[in-house]
Design a protein around this motif. Structure first.
Motif, PDB file in Angstrom:
ATOM      1  N   GLN A 174      43.328  21.125  43.597  1.00  0.00           N
ATOM      2  CA  GLN A 174      42.015  21.417  43.036  1.00  0.00           C
ATOM      3  C   GLN A 174      40.915  20.829  43.915  1.00  0.00           C
ATOM      4  N   VAL A 175      39.808  21.538  43.941  1.00  0.00           N
ATOM      5  CA  VAL A 175      38.632  21.088  44.684  1.00  0.00           C
ATOM      6  C   VAL A 175      37.460  21.007  43.723  1.00  0.00           C
ATOM      7  N   GLN A 176      36.723  19.938  43.800  1.00  0.00           N
ATOM      8  CA  GLN A 176      35.520  19.784  43.003  1.00  0.00           C
ATOM      9  C   GLN A 176      34.312  19.836  43.935  1.00  0.00           C
TER      10      GLN A 176
ATOM     11  N   TYR B 178      36.608  28.128  44.900  1.00  0.00           N
ATOM     12  CA  TYR B 178      36.132  27.122  43.960  1.00  0.00           C
ATOM     13  C   TYR B 178      34.609  27.210  43.910  1.00  0.00           C
TER      14      TYR B 178
ATOM     15  N   SER C 203      35.238  17.388  47.017  1.00  0.00           N
ATOM     16  CA  SER C 203      36.202  16.312  46.829  1.00  0.00           C
ATOM     17  C   SER C 203      37.477  16.917  46.255  1.00  0.00           C
ATOM     18  N   GLY C 204      38.518  16.101  46.216  1.00  0.00           N
ATOM     19  CA  GLY C 204      39.799  16.595  45.732  1.00  0.00           C
ATOM     20  C   GLY C 204      40.671  17.023  46.894  1.00  0.00           C
ATOM     21  N   ASP C 205      41.287  18.180  46.794  1.00  0.00           N
ATOM     22  CA  ASP C 205      42.207  18.667  47.810  1.00  0.00           C
ATOM     23  C   ASP C 205      41.442  19.345  48.943  1.00  0.00           C
TER      24      ASP C 205
END
Length: 116
Positions: A1-3, A105, A25-27
């Motif tokens: 997941q990407v934020q 995303y 952030s995230g992956d």
């Protein structure tokens, strides 16, 4: 997941400038392209500008010469500098991150309002 965390929207007079920023952030290792889309009433979101991890930019014709996009790969952050803003630019802008597997995303959206 990407934020995606967006910042920089707001109210500006016609002819003015704003900068939108978006930090991922995230992956983040899966991210290829980052950029901005905007919502057109009764239509799908349309691309405003994007930049790949290799620095290849794609800027919509209707903002060329007015908007530029830059990316900090080390920080997975993208910024869009908007100048000579017009009332027609008023809408919600969404940060987008696209992965190499073509997954998208989206940020929560930020409102830009350009007054006459």
């Amino acid at each position: 997941q990407v934020q995606l965390d967006e910042s920089g929207g707001g109210l500006v007079q016609a002819g003015g400038s704003l900068t939108l920023s978006c930090a991922a952030s995230g992956d983040i290792r899966t991210i290829n392209s980052m950029g901005w889309y905007r919502q057109i009433p009764a239509k799908r979101r349309e691309l405003v500008a994007s930049v790949t991890s290799d620095g290849v930019t794609n800027i919509a014709d209707y903002v060329k010469g007015r908007f530029t996009i830059s990316r900090d790969n080390a920080k997975y952050k993208v910024s869009m500098q908007m100048s000579t803003l017009e009332p027609e630019d008023t809408t919600i802008y969404y940060c987008n991150a696209s992965t190499r597997s073509m997954r998208n995303y989206w940020g929560q959206g930020t409102q830009i309002t350009v007054s006459e």
